[in-house]
Design a protein around this motif. Structure first.
Motif, PDB file in Angstrom:
ATOM      1  N   ASN A 201      -4.344 -20.595  12.459  1.00  0.00           N
ATOM      2  CA  ASN A 201      -2.898 -20.494  12.652  1.00  0.00           C
ATOM      3  C   ASN A 201      -2.488 -20.803  14.094  1.00  0.00           C
ATOM      4  OD1 ASN A 201      -2.415 -19.716   9.937  1.00  0.00           O
ATOM      5  ND2 ASN A 201      -2.915 -17.573  10.427  1.00  0.00           N
ATOM      6  N   ALA A 202      -3.485 -21.042  14.939  1.00  0.00           N
ATOM      7  CA  ALA A 202      -3.198 -21.374  16.348  1.00  0.00           C
ATOM      8  C   ALA A 202      -3.991 -22.628  16.697  1.00  0.00           C
ATOM      9  CB  ALA A 202      -3.575 -20.202  17.256  1.00  0.00           C
ATOM     10  N   LYS A 203      -3.697 -23.726  16.030  1.00  0.00           N
ATOM     11  CA  LYS A 203      -4.486 -24.950  16.164  1.00  0.00           C
ATOM     12  C   LYS A 203      -4.429 -25.515  17.580  1.00  0.00           C
ATOM     13  CE  LYS A 203      -4.083 -26.441  11.315  1.00  0.00           C
ATOM     14  NZ  LYS A 203      -3.360 -25.249  10.829  1.00  0.00           N
ATOM     15  N   GLY A 204      -3.263 -25.485  18.191  1.00  0.00           N
ATOM     16  CA  GLY A 204      -3.134 -26.029  19.542  1.00  0.00           C
ATOM     17  C   GLY A 204      -4.037 -25.309  20.525  1.00  0.00           C
ATOM     18  N   LEU A 205      -3.988 -23.968  20.477  1.00  0.00           N
ATOM     19  CA  LEU A 205      -4.827 -23.178  21.375  1.00  0.00           C
ATOM     20  C   LEU A 205      -6.298 -23.418  21.071  1.00  0.00           C
ATOM     21  CD1 LEU A 205      -4.603 -19.994  23.039  1.00  0.00           C
ATOM     22  CD2 LEU A 205      -6.169 -19.821  21.119  1.00  0.00           C
TER      23      LEU A 205
ATOM     24  N   ALA B 270      -9.988 -18.250  29.802  1.00  0.00           N
ATOM     25  CA  ALA B 270      -9.686 -16.824  29.909  1.00  0.00           C
ATOM     26  C   ALA B 270      -8.186 -16.588  30.000  1.00  0.00           C
ATOM     27  CB  ALA B 270     -10.393 -16.237  31.131  1.00  0.00           C
ATOM     28  N   ASN B 271      -7.493 -17.447  30.735  1.00  0.00           N
ATOM     29  CA  ASN B 271      -6.040 -17.339  30.816  1.00  0.00           C
ATOM     30  C   ASN B 271      -5.389 -17.550  29.455  1.00  0.00           C
ATOM     31  OD1 ASN B 271      -5.341 -16.568  33.381  1.00  0.00           O
ATOM     32  ND2 ASN B 271      -5.305 -18.650  34.202  1.00  0.00           N
ATOM     33  N   LEU B 272      -5.876 -18.564  28.727  1.00  0.00           N
ATOM     34  CA  LEU B 272      -5.315 -18.835  27.397  1.00  0.00           C
ATOM     35  C   LEU B 272      -5.557 -17.670  26.453  1.00  0.00           C
ATOM     36  CD1 LEU B 272      -6.415 -22.576  27.002  1.00  0.00           C
ATOM     37  CD2 LEU B 272      -4.123 -21.724  27.495  1.00  0.00           C
ATOM     38  N   ILE B 273      -6.781 -17.127  26.485  1.00  0.00           N
ATOM     39  CA  ILE B 273      -7.122 -15.998  25.607  1.00  0.00           C
ATOM     40  C   ILE B 273      -6.309 -14.763  25.991  1.00  0.00           C
ATOM     41  CG2 ILE B 273      -8.971 -14.423  24.915  1.00  0.00           C
ATOM     42  CD1 ILE B 273      -9.207 -17.171  23.690  1.00  0.00           C
ATOM     43  N   LEU B 274      -6.160 -14.550  27.308  1.00  0.00           N
ATOM     44  CA  LEU B 274      -5.398 -13.393  27.777  1.00  0.00           C
ATOM     45  C   LEU B 274      -3.937 -13.508  27.349  1.00  0.00           C
ATOM     46  CD1 LEU B 274      -5.493 -10.768  29.379  1.00  0.00           C
ATOM     47  CD2 LEU B 274      -5.121 -12.082  31.459  1.00  0.00           C
ATOM     48  N   ALA B 275      -3.367 -14.712  27.504  1.00  0.00           N
ATOM     49  CA  ALA B 275      -1.977 -14.921  27.089  1.00  0.00           C
ATOM     50  C   ALA B 275      -1.828 -14.709  25.575  1.00  0.00           C
ATOM     51  CB  ALA B 275      -1.531 -16.327  27.475  1.00  0.00           C
ATOM     52  N   ARG B 276      -2.793 -15.211  24.816  1.00  0.00           N
ATOM     53  CA  ARG B 276      -2.740 -15.030  23.356  1.00  0.00           C
ATOM     54  C   ARG B 276      -2.840 -13.557  22.986  1.00  0.00           C
ATOM     55  NH1 ARG B 276      -3.996 -16.404  18.093  1.00  0.00           N
ATOM     56  NH2 ARG B 276      -5.875 -15.510  17.227  1.00  0.00           N
ATOM     57  N   THR B 277      -3.665 -12.813  23.715  1.00  0.00           N
ATOM     58  CA  THR B 277      -3.816 -11.382  23.422  1.00  0.00           C
ATOM     59  C   THR B 277      -2.536 -10.624  23.728  1.00  0.00           C
ATOM     60  OG1 THR B 277      -6.165 -11.562  23.977  1.00  0.00           O
ATOM     61  CG2 THR B 277      -5.248  -9.352  23.860  1.00  0.00           C
TER      62      THR B 277
END
Length: 820
Positions: A16-20, A300-307
């Motif tokens: 559901n988050a293909k771009g990320l 890590a930034n992307l994962i943190l933002a997603r969280t």
């Protein structure tokens, strides 16, 4: 299996988050692929065992003379004999002399680089044949039959693994002609000290059989290897060799001038082979590690933002009873999937990277030519993926069921706590700091390359074509050889588009260092100071018209002419530097110089008789890419014939002349090789290829790192802007100007970049100080590359900040106020 269920959930969530997902996988693939490729290179060059038997007993012995700027003077036959008779800690010695031959009988006549070896060489080296046999003690001595062993690479690439080559007769030309029989093919091995195409016994080289070679203590041209005696250690052999060498120097003091500072070094052959590539490969490994750090920080930034965006979901799960370990396991499952996919793609992309980097590293170690991609690359990829997965799973802060300090149930907007904001900025700063290190290093290399590339030679090198036309002496007298070159010059000069033609023994820049540090000479009327040794100068042999062909201007006197030939008066032309040093404020023309170096007795055509100076020409530094004053003495080509290179000046396309010239030469002599045709400009570029490759490889790393860092900064600011939507709406509502919001967001990006640059500078300085303890010749980059790198990063950060800043300035006030 709870974790298996978590993996299934992770698959649905990430779909559901293909771009990320795509961004994270590609970023990790880049970091993991680069590290897997570099590790394969390091393992293949530095860690892979040699095929030589008992490699830990195989040593390389080198004589040096720092006073002559000679890292390796090689050994003479008498020196080797003295060591053989005195050393007990070395069981046996093997000798190897690098020599250039023209071989006839293996297809088209061609120039080959060969090793002239003694009968003990292959036994000492611990190597075996794949076909036939190797040279052994039966092939020693002046009465032995000529024997040649082909290297595996030459046999497989040039001769296409033709088994019928064994027993084939060949002719070898170099300072005389000899016949030999191909007796074997060597197993794949490291061709050290030089990348040779074949090895031949001593009888194949007339020069090696000459009395001057056998008895001349200063005639040093042989590399020395040894195998430690049973029970002996490297330290014992090293100490004994130093002691015996000192005794030899005392007994023959005239052959070892104190100013030369002769010494002897001993090390394991394996360490010697890898020494040239060790530093560059470890620097490459450090660069790849920086790319991995940048990639992980970005992810890590992307994962943190997603969280943060999923805080509502995680809070609900915590309120329903999910423990911290269950939530952490969910994040770990997603990280494992992302990192596993990134590792798989990275390992696949690493294979072509290994091929490219192997070609690059072969400039520093021939071992890089035979790299094999094996399972170790998979293990490296898996290990890096596991490290990244664990790090990424523990980056976000988890909610709890009773949490009330910033993470709660969904409220319709993104909220960022102070600790989350600090983490986002920390990862962005880490990316910038690592990028700055790579960018500064690459900038320093590019600056060096540009300095070399645009150094002025004073010549029009684009319109001078050079090609190897090696001397072929079989069945010919010296006069016939000289006549061949005279006729070649005459016939080539008649071709359309040809302006001038000449012949010389060496090619500028490509043959740099081939004649050592120069030879000592004396000049008529020049008085030496007490204790002063004779000056040194390089010698060259050139035909009439050489200076005009290359465009070197005359200062006084004349060029060589047709009377300056074999058997004629001994004459020479000197450079302006020689004239100023030896004849200050005097006219050097018709004065005399004399070669005094003891080595001249071993060079065909040299004599200690006085030589009359007939001309002075401008300095032409054919040794260094960046020209400087050059002490050079030129001899007529026909008086010092031991090699041949044709030089052609043309106003047309130089490469269009290659085929007509080759046909013309082959009409005169069918066995005559014509090879390595290129303009002097391309010769110079080829010499610079190692510096160019350095710039390209490290520049590539720096560009990739910069791109990831820019995306990271833009992502952090975009996320921070989305989290401050309500704040920006309120500020606009009470009268703040949009341009102030724009400037504020851009300032945030610039501040992160500036902090990253400062951090990178401090870390880089500390790393350079640390590296200087282990690597010789480490240098800090100059101010220009550092400042340029900092400005590029700052500019990139401002550009990256512009989009989120513009978004902040365009916020709709009413919509922002209703966002919470």
């Amino acid at each position: 299996m709870p974790f298996l269920n978590d993996l299934k959930t992770a698959v649905r969530s990430l779909s559901n988050a293909k771009g990320l997902t795509i961004t994270v996988v590609l970023t990790l693939a880049l970091g993991i692929g680069a590290n897997a490729a570099i590790f394969t290179l390091v393992r293949g060059v530095l860690l892979r065992p040699l095929v030589n038997r008992d490699e830990n007993r195989l040593i390389y012995i080198r004589q040096n003379a720092p006073g002559l700027n000679a890292d390796n003077t090689a050994f003479s036959v008498p020196e080797i004999q003295d060591l053989r008779n005195s050393i007990k800690s070395v069981k046996e010695f093997g000798d190897f002399s690098d020599f250039q031959f023209t071989v006839v009988g293996l297809g088209e006549p061609r120039g080959v680089r060969a090793g002239v070896v003694g009968g003990s060489y292959f036994e000492v080296m611990g190597l075996h044949p794949v076909l036939g046999r190797l040279i052994d003690m039966r092939d020693d001595g002046p009465n032995a039959a000529g024997a040649a062993v082909l290297t595996y690479r030459f046999w497989s690439t040039v001769l296409k693994k033709d088994p019928s080559v064994i027993g084939k007769g060949i002719r070898l030309e170099s300072m005389g002609a000899r016949t030999a029989t191909v007796v074997g093919v060597l197993e794949p091995s490291v061709p050290y000290p030089d990348e040779t195409q074949m090895m031949v016994n001593v009888v194949c080289s007339p020069h090696h059989l000459s009395a001057t070679m056998v008895t001349g203590r200063v005639h040093r041209m042989t590399e020395l290897f040894g195998r430690l005696a049973p029970g002996a250690t490297l330290e014992q052999a090293r100490a004994e060799l130093v002691s015996v060498h000192q005794t030899i120097m005392k007994d023959h003091a005239d052959a070892y001038p104190a100013s030369a500072k002769f010494g002897i070094e001993t090390r394991l052959l394996r360490d010697q082979i890898t020494s040239g590539a060790k530093t560059i490969l470890l620097v490459l490994l450090a660069a790849a590690a920086l790319v991995f750090i940048i990639a992980c920080s970005n992810v890590a930034n992307l994962i943190l933002a997603r969280t943060v965006r999923r805080e509502g979901e995680l809070a609900i799960r915590a309120a329903l009873g999910a423990t911290n370990s269950a939530l952490r396991r969910t994040l770990l499952a997603e990280s494992v999937l992302l990192c596993g996919a990134g590792a798989l793609l990275g390992v696949l992309s690493a294979r072509p990277m290994v091929s490219i980097l192997g070609s690059y590293a072969s400039r520093f170690s021939v071992r890089a030519l035979d790299l094999e991609v094996d399972s170790s690359m998979l293990w490296v990829g898996a290990g890096l993926a596991l490290i990244a997965a664990v790090v990424l799973a523990f980056v976000p802060r988890l909610p709890s069921a009773d949490s009330s300090n910033g993470i709660g149930l969904p409220s319709g907007s993104v909220r960022i706590t102070g600790s989350t904001s600090r983490r986002l900025r920390l990862f962005a700063v880490t990316q910038i700091a690592a990028s700055f290190l790579l960018l500064a290093g690459a900038s320093m290399l590019v600056k060096t390359l540009l300095h070399l590339q645009y150094a002025q030679t004073g010549l029009d090198t684009d319109h001078v074509l050079t090609m190897d036309v090696p001397l072929m002496s079989y069945g010919k007298t010296p006069e016939q050889i000289a006549g061949f070159y005279r006729e070649t010059v005459r016939r080539v000069s008649e071709l359309p588009g040809v302006d001038k033609v000449a012949v010389a023994v060496s090619v500028p820049w490509r043959d740099a260092g081939g004649f050592g540090p120069g030879l000592q000479f004396a000049a008529e009327g020049h008085a030496k100071s007490p204790g002063e040794e004779d000056q040194r100068a390089h010698f060259r042999a050139v035909s009439p018209g050489y200076f005009a062909t290359l465009g070197i201007p005359i200062v006084e006197g004349r060029d060589f002419n047709e009377s300056d030939r074999l058997g004629g008066e001994r004459v020479a032309i000197i450079t302006r530097s020689v004239a100023q040093r030896m004849f200050p404020n005097q006219d050097p023309v018709n004065r005399h110089i004399t070669w005094t170096d003891p080595v001249i007795k071993f060079i065909p055509g040299f004599t200690p008789e006085p030589i009359r100076i007939v001309g002075v020409y401008a300095d032409f530094d054919d040794e260094h890419v960046i020209p400087g004053p050059q002490m050079t003495i030129y001899h007529p080509f026909e008086q010092l014939m031991f090699g041949g290179n044709l030089f052609v000046r043309t106003s047309a396309n130089p490469y269009g002349l290659i085929a007509p010239i080759a046909r013309l030469i082959h009409d005169t002599s069918t066995d005559q090789p014509v090879e390595h045709a290129m303009t002097l400009s391309d010769v110079r570029s080829e010499v610079l290829s190692a510096d160019r490759l350095n710039s390209i490889v490290f520049g590539g790393f720096a560009i990739v790192a910069l791109a990831i860092a820019v995306v990271g900064v833009a992502g952090v600011l975009a996320f921070l802007v989305s989290a401050r939507t309500r704040e920006f709406g309120i500020r606009l509502a009470i009268g703040s100007q949009p341009k102030r919001l724009l400037a504020g967001v851009i300032a945030q990006g610039a501040a992160m970049a500036a902090f990253g640059i400062v951090t990178g500078t401090v870390c880089g300085y500390a790393l350079a100080r640390l590296a200087n303890r282990y690597f010789d010749g480490m240098q800090m980059p100059s101010t220009l590359p550092v400042v340029a790198s900092a400005l590029v990063l700052l500019a990139a950060a401002v550009v990256a900040s512009a989009l989120p800043a513009a978004r902040a300035a365009r916020i709709d006030v009413m919509q922002a106020l209703r966002s919470d």
